[in-house]
Scaffold this motif. Sequence first.
Motif, PDB file in Angstrom:
ATOM      1  N   LEU A  54      43.894  49.670  32.950  1.00 37.13           N
ATOM      2  CA  LEU A  54      43.384  48.617  32.081  1.00 37.13           C
ATOM      3  C   LEU A  54      42.937  47.457  32.963  1.00 37.13           C
ATOM      4  CD1 LEU A  54      46.042  48.485  29.200  1.00 37.13           C
ATOM      5  CD2 LEU A  54      43.880  49.736  29.257  1.00 37.13           C
ATOM      6  N   TYR A  55      41.695  46.994  32.762  1.00 29.64           N
ATOM      7  CA  TYR A  55      41.122  45.947  33.596  1.00 29.64           C
ATOM      8  C   TYR A  55      40.510  44.875  32.697  1.00 29.64           C
ATOM      9  CZ  TYR A  55      38.485  43.768  37.437  1.00 29.64           C
ATOM     10  OH  TYR A  55      37.998  42.889  38.381  1.00 29.64           O
ATOM     11  N   VAL A  56      40.697  43.602  33.062  1.00 36.65           N
ATOM     12  CA  VAL A  56      40.149  42.492  32.301  1.00 36.65           C
ATOM     13  C   VAL A  56      39.092  41.763  33.124  1.00 36.65           C
ATOM     14  CG1 VAL A  56      40.626  40.238  31.282  1.00 36.65           C
ATOM     15  CG2 VAL A  56      42.187  42.119  30.872  1.00 36.65           C
ATOM     16  N   TYR A  57      37.894  41.619  32.540  1.00 41.24           N
ATOM     17  CA  TYR A  57      36.873  40.740  33.089  1.00 41.24           C
ATOM     18  C   TYR A  57      37.090  39.356  32.479  1.00 41.24           C
ATOM     19  CZ  TYR A  57      34.123  44.695  34.878  1.00 41.24           C
ATOM     20  OH  TYR A  57      33.687  45.801  35.563  1.00 41.24           O
ATOM     21  N   ALA A  72      41.123  41.152  36.838  1.00 39.18           N
ATOM     22  CA  ALA A  72      42.112  41.979  37.541  1.00 39.18           C
ATOM     23  C   ALA A  72      42.500  43.197  36.725  1.00 39.18           C
ATOM     24  CB  ALA A  72      43.365  41.149  37.835  1.00 39.18           C
ATOM     25  N   THR A  73      43.063  44.191  37.411  1.00 36.23           N
ATOM     26  CA  THR A  73      43.763  45.291  36.752  1.00 36.23           C
ATOM     27  C   THR A  73      45.074  44.748  36.222  1.00 36.23           C
ATOM     28  OG1 THR A  73      42.792  46.988  38.178  1.00 36.23           O
ATOM     29  CG2 THR A  73      44.859  47.537  37.069  1.00 36.23           C
ATOM     30  N   VAL A 123      50.171  41.277  33.635  1.00 39.25           N
ATOM     31  CA  VAL A 123      51.105  41.585  32.555  1.00 39.25           C
ATOM     32  C   VAL A 123      52.528  41.295  33.024  1.00 39.25           C
ATOM     33  CG1 VAL A 123      52.177  43.551  31.365  1.00 39.25           C
ATOM     34  CG2 VAL A 123      49.706  43.250  31.295  1.00 39.25           C
ATOM     35  N   ASP A 124      53.343  40.763  32.128  1.00 43.64           N
ATOM     36  CA  ASP A 124      54.762  40.553  32.405  1.00 43.64           C
ATOM     37  C   ASP A 124      55.527  41.765  31.865  1.00 43.64           C
ATOM     38  OD1 ASP A 124      57.445  39.781  32.490  1.00 43.64           O
ATOM     39  OD2 ASP A 124      56.967  37.667  32.104  1.00 43.64           O
ATOM     40  N   PRO A 353      33.816  55.563  35.531  1.00 44.99           N
ATOM     41  CA  PRO A 353      34.051  56.077  34.172  1.00 44.99           C
ATOM     42  C   PRO A 353      34.739  55.084  33.249  1.00 44.99           C
ATOM     43  CG  PRO A 353      35.791  56.826  35.600  1.00 44.99           C
ATOM     44  CD  PRO A 353      34.865  56.003  36.463  1.00 44.99           C
ATOM     45  N   PHE A 354      34.771  53.794  33.596  1.00 43.55           N
ATOM     46  CA  PHE A 354      35.382  52.815  32.708  1.00 43.55           C
ATOM     47  C   PHE A 354      34.550  52.671  31.432  1.00 43.55           C
ATOM     48  CE2 PHE A 354      37.751  51.773  36.420  1.00 43.55           C
ATOM     49  CZ  PHE A 354      38.908  51.165  35.983  1.00 43.55           C
ATOM     50  N   ALA A 355      35.218  52.327  30.358  1.00 37.17           N
ATOM     51  CA  ALA A 355      34.564  52.078  29.082  1.00 37.17           C
ATOM     52  C   ALA A 355      35.219  50.869  28.440  1.00 37.17           C
ATOM     53  CB  ALA A 355      34.672  53.287  28.151  1.00 37.17           C
ATOM     54  N   ILE A 356      34.445  50.150  27.668  1.00 36.67           N
ATOM     55  CA  ILE A 356      35.005  49.033  26.908  1.00 36.67           C
ATOM     56  C   ILE A 356      36.054  49.589  25.957  1.00 36.67           C
ATOM     57  CG2 ILE A 356      34.427  47.189  25.318  1.00 36.67           C
ATOM     58  CD1 ILE A 356      31.686  47.111  26.592  1.00 36.67           C
TER      59      ILE A 356
END
Length: 362
Positions: A54-57, A72-73, A123-124, A353-356
């Motif tokens: 899981l990655y956040v822009y 970050a991932t 993430v915590d 291969p990432f997807a929203i």
Amino acid sequence: MTSRFRAFFVAVSFLFSGLIASSALAGSGGGPVTLGDFNADGRIDVLVADDGVLYVYATAAGGTTVNATESATIALPPAGTVVRAVADFNGDGRADVLVETDTGNLYTYITDANSGDGTPIAVDIGLSGSPVALPSGYVVAGAGDANGDTFADIYIRQEFPENPSGTTFLYTYLVNSDGITVDEANSGSPVTIPDGWSIDSIGDYNGDGRSDVLVQEAGTGTLYTWTTQADGISFQLPPDSGSPFGLPANWTWGGGGKFVSAKISSDLAIQNNNDGLVYTVVTDATGVAPDNAASGLNVGGIGDFTVAGIGDFDGDGVADTLVQNSSGLLYVFINTGPTAQSAQGLITTVPAPFAIAGNVGF
């Protein structure tokens, strides 16, 4: 279908002078976009996923570029895990991620309170946990603050053909303040969904601080808003609930967000499947009727792009329009109102291969 909710399903269609639009929800990998403010900076960020990542822009100031420092991932979930919702489950102002494992267990990744402000979003794990196992035959329908306590709750629905009658049940799990356990005693099933109806969105459509449920009848295209009562698990009867409009053929639902700065309730974005025009349907204060004078064309001429999500990317209090194409390009239109933009730009290209990831929810 009970008599209590029979009146909910009266088709009311508004054609808006032929401009009604709808939007496809497909992401570059086949799943709809999930947006949320992961670093509490007032700007919506974009979650993408590959199997096991899981990655956040993070969105930079201005809303049209990526903040590389804070992107970050955030998690490495087990293979086969699927994102089901993004929402603030523990009430700290930061988006969290609800996922489902391949065994049907739900797990909430709680975002670290120190994320952002020049540090990577994270993430915590110590605060994260599993709120509940999905009952057999149920799937997550979305998340939103159903009872107005600032903690996002979890909506699930029975998946046809688990129930051969064609009628499915909608159930709301009220989430406790830790964001990872549910209040079983006060959770409940507010309504049955008749055959041919689907849940399109969870959002606060009447501005009372509680999330409502937008449903659509497949045969007629009618959209209907169920406004939620104070208990979070039952709905108001008409006229508090009702049908904003019906989608004509070739138009589909695209997302919800506040397109008028003075409003506190969500409006609707829809897109024409033939020419790609995106139309904003502004609702009145009730959330169940359109404000025709304020509604209008939001975005046109975007070619093969489809609406990927609606959210406030620049932090000005007005929802913006995120679109994407099959190549993974993410492009945003910064809205100043329902029909006007101040800026636009290519945020990023999501690499294969990432997807929203995940389900649309506000």
